[in-house]
Design a protein around this motif. Structure first.
Motif, PDB file in Angstrom:
ATOM      1  N   GLY A  71      16.201  16.666  79.156  1.00  8.80           N
ATOM      2  CA  GLY A  71      17.606  17.033  79.017  1.00  8.80           C
ATOM      3  C   GLY A  71      18.337  16.300  77.906  1.00  8.80           C
ATOM      4  N   SER A  72      17.725  15.262  77.348  1.00 11.68           N
ATOM      5  CA  SER A  72      18.430  14.449  76.356  1.00 11.68           C
ATOM      6  C   SER A  72      18.628  15.137  75.018  1.00 11.68           C
ATOM      7  CB  SER A  72      17.719  13.110  76.156  1.00 11.68           C
ATOM      8  OG  SER A  72      16.420  13.302  75.634  1.00 11.68           O
ATOM      9  N   ILE A  73      17.858  16.197  74.748  1.00 13.40           N
ATOM     10  CA  ILE A  73      18.034  16.899  73.470  1.00 13.40           C
ATOM     11  C   ILE A  73      18.388  18.367  73.701  1.00 13.40           C
ATOM     12  CG2 ILE A  73      16.707  15.294  72.054  1.00 13.40           C
ATOM     13  CD1 ILE A  73      14.309  17.165  72.325  1.00 13.40           C
ATOM     14  N   SER A  74      19.054  18.623  74.826  1.00  6.58           N
ATOM     15  CA  SER A  74      19.631  19.931  75.153  1.00  6.58           C
ATOM     16  C   SER A  74      18.619  21.045  75.368  1.00  6.58           C
ATOM     17  CB  SER A  74      20.652  20.352  74.090  1.00  6.58           C
ATOM     18  OG  SER A  74      21.670  19.387  73.997  1.00  6.58           O
ATOM     19  N   GLU A  75      17.394  20.690  75.724  1.00  9.35           N
ATOM     20  CA  GLU A  75      16.434  21.731  76.090  1.00  9.35           C
ATOM     21  C   GLU A  75      16.776  22.225  77.488  1.00  9.35           C
ATOM     22  OE1 GLU A  75      14.888  18.101  77.991  1.00  9.35           O
ATOM     23  OE2 GLU A  75      15.732  18.502  76.020  1.00  9.35           O
ATOM     24  N   ASN A  76      16.389  23.449  77.790  1.00  7.39           N
ATOM     25  CA  ASN A  76      16.652  24.017  79.110  1.00  7.39           C
ATOM     26  C   ASN A  76      15.510  23.785  80.086  1.00  7.39           C
ATOM     27  OD1 ASN A  76      17.939  26.306  77.030  1.00  7.39           O
ATOM     28  ND2 ASN A  76      19.297  25.541  78.619  1.00  7.39           N
ATOM     29  N   MET A  77      14.272  23.792  79.583  1.00 10.18           N
ATOM     30  CA  MET A  77      13.109  23.609  80.442  1.00 10.18           C
ATOM     31  C   MET A  77      12.069  22.753  79.745  1.00 10.18           C
ATOM     32  SD  MET A  77      12.156  27.245  82.096  1.00 10.18           S
ATOM     33  CE  MET A  77      13.450  28.401  82.471  1.00 10.18           C
ATOM     34  N   VAL A  78      11.483  21.848  80.516  1.00 10.59           N
ATOM     35  CA  VAL A  78      10.352  21.048  80.049  1.00 10.59           C
ATOM     36  C   VAL A  78       9.104  21.641  80.685  1.00 10.59           C
ATOM     37  CG1 VAL A  78       9.295  18.758  80.005  1.00 10.59           C
ATOM     38  CG2 VAL A  78      11.797  18.981  79.894  1.00 10.59           C
ATOM     39  N   ILE A  79       8.136  21.992  79.836  1.00 13.94           N
ATOM     40  CA  ILE A  79       6.905  22.622  80.302  1.00 13.94           C
ATOM     41  C   ILE A  79       5.762  21.615  80.137  1.00 13.94           C
ATOM     42  CG2 ILE A  79       5.338  24.570  80.034  1.00 13.94           C
ATOM     43  CD1 ILE A  79       8.207  25.420  80.817  1.00 13.94           C
ATOM     44  N   ASP A  80       5.126  21.253  81.249  1.00 12.35           N
ATOM     45  CA  ASP A  80       3.978  20.351  81.205  1.00 12.35           C
ATOM     46  C   ASP A  80       2.690  21.163  81.184  1.00 12.35           C
ATOM     47  OD1 ASP A  80       5.353  17.873  81.260  1.00 12.35           O
ATOM     48  OD2 ASP A  80       5.641  18.064  83.426  1.00 12.35           O
ATOM     49  N   GLY A  81       1.695  20.656  80.461  1.00  7.95           N
ATOM     50  CA  GLY A  81       0.384  21.294  80.435  1.00  7.95           C
ATOM     51  C   GLY A  81       0.268  22.475  79.500  1.00  7.95           C
ATOM     52  N   LEU A  82       1.265  22.698  78.666  1.00  8.56           N
ATOM     53  CA  LEU A  82       1.250  23.814  77.720  1.00  8.56           C
ATOM     54  C   LEU A  82       1.987  23.390  76.461  1.00  8.56           C
ATOM     55  CD1 LEU A  82       0.699  26.898  77.188  1.00  8.56           C
ATOM     56  CD2 LEU A  82       2.956  27.319  78.168  1.00  8.56           C
ATOM     57  N   ASP A  83       1.338  23.548  75.315  1.00 10.73           N
ATOM     58  CA  ASP A  83       1.997  23.259  74.041  1.00 10.73           C
ATOM     59  C   ASP A  83       2.801  24.489  73.650  1.00 10.73           C
ATOM     60  OD1 ASP A  83       2.837  22.664  71.477  1.00 10.73           O
ATOM     61  OD2 ASP A  83       0.842  22.196  70.708  1.00 10.73           O
ATOM     62  N   VAL A  84       4.092  24.444  73.897  1.00 12.21           N
ATOM     63  CA  VAL A  84       4.925  25.626  73.644  1.00 12.21           C
ATOM     64  C   VAL A  84       4.956  26.004  72.171  1.00 12.21           C
ATOM     65  CG1 VAL A  84       6.345  25.253  75.697  1.00 12.21           C
ATOM     66  CG2 VAL A  84       7.121  24.372  73.501  1.00 12.21           C
ATOM     67  N   MET A  85       4.671  25.061  71.290  1.00 18.63           N
ATOM     68  CA  MET A  85       4.684  25.369  69.864  1.00 18.63           C
ATOM     69  C   MET A  85       3.500  26.249  69.461  1.00 18.63           C
ATOM     70  SD  MET A  85       7.532  24.083  69.124  1.00 18.63           S
ATOM     71  CE  MET A  85       7.532  24.548  67.403  1.00 18.63           C
ATOM     72  N   GLN A  86       2.514  26.385  70.320  1.00 13.41           N
ATOM     73  CA  GLN A  86       1.359  27.246  70.051  1.00 13.41           C
ATOM     74  C   GLN A  86       1.576  28.679  70.523  1.00 13.41           C
ATOM     75  OE1 GLN A  86      -1.280  26.195  68.148  1.00 13.41           O
ATOM     76  NE2 GLN A  86       0.090  24.444  67.925  1.00 13.41           N
ATOM     77  N   LEU A  87       2.699  28.926  71.183  1.00 11.40           N
ATOM     78  CA  LEU A  87       3.009  30.283  71.635  1.00 11.40           C
ATOM     79  C   LEU A  87       3.428  31.139  70.445  1.00 11.40           C
ATOM     80  CD1 LEU A  87       5.070  29.347  74.814  1.00 11.40           C
ATOM     81  CD2 LEU A  87       2.732  30.264  74.748  1.00 11.40           C
ATOM     82  N   SER A  88       3.166  32.422  70.538  1.00  9.95           N
ATOM     83  CA  SER A  88       3.481  33.357  69.461  1.00  9.95           C
ATOM     84  C   SER A  88       4.703  34.185  69.804  1.00  9.95           C
ATOM     85  CB  SER A  88       2.310  34.330  69.249  1.00  9.95           C
ATOM     86  OG  SER A  88       1.134  33.633  68.965  1.00  9.95           O
ATOM     87  N   LYS A  89       5.405  34.610  68.758  1.00  6.32           N
ATOM     88  CA  LYS A  89       6.521  35.522  68.951  1.00  6.32           C
ATOM     89  C   LYS A  89       6.014  36.737  69.713  1.00  6.32           C
ATOM     90  CE  LYS A  89       9.971  38.230  66.570  1.00  6.32           C
ATOM     91  NZ  LYS A  89      10.585  38.621  65.310  1.00  6.32           N
ATOM     92  N   GLY A  90       6.744  37.117  70.748  1.00  7.64           N
ATOM     93  CA  GLY A  90       6.359  38.261  71.562  1.00  7.64           C
ATOM     94  C   GLY A  90       5.539  37.882  72.786  1.00  7.64           C
TER      95      GLY A  90
END
Length: 111
Positions: A30-49
């Protein structure tokens, strides 16, 4: 419902960040205004769509979040440290209940 970011054309509805990114930068959730913290998944590897089922909700990945100068208000130099790990925005396709500890699963790609 009722949130400023609600609406099918809005690409910046919910911001996901990987728990490992927060851990590596010694940041509290919450310190950098994110809405959800996801453990066990690198969200930066997700693709558009890419679609995710988070609890009962279905969301679609839209765009990466570019760190802005506001991050340096949290800690000097944080904007640069967050390059390539700030998180991904998603838009809600099907609303539902989301709670701490729910499963996040990838379910497909919308083109």
């Amino acid at each position: 419902e009722g949130d400023y970011h609600t609406g099918s054309v809005r690409r910046r509805q919910v911001l996901l960040i990987s728990g490992t990114a927060l851990d590596e930068l010694d940041l509290n959730p919450g310190s950098i205004s994110e809405n959800m913290v996801i453990d066990g998944l690198d969200v930066m590897q997700l693709s558009k769509g890419q679609q995710l089922r988070i609890g009962d909700a279905l969301v679609e990945v839209t765009i990466p979040c570019e760190p802005c100068s506001q991050m340096d208000r949290v800690r000097y130099g944080l904007q640069d440290q967050l390059q390539s790990c700030r998180g991904m925005f998603v838009r809600v396709l099907d609303p539902g209940r989301v709670r701490t500890g729910v499963t996040v699963e990838t379910v497909g790609v919308c083109r």
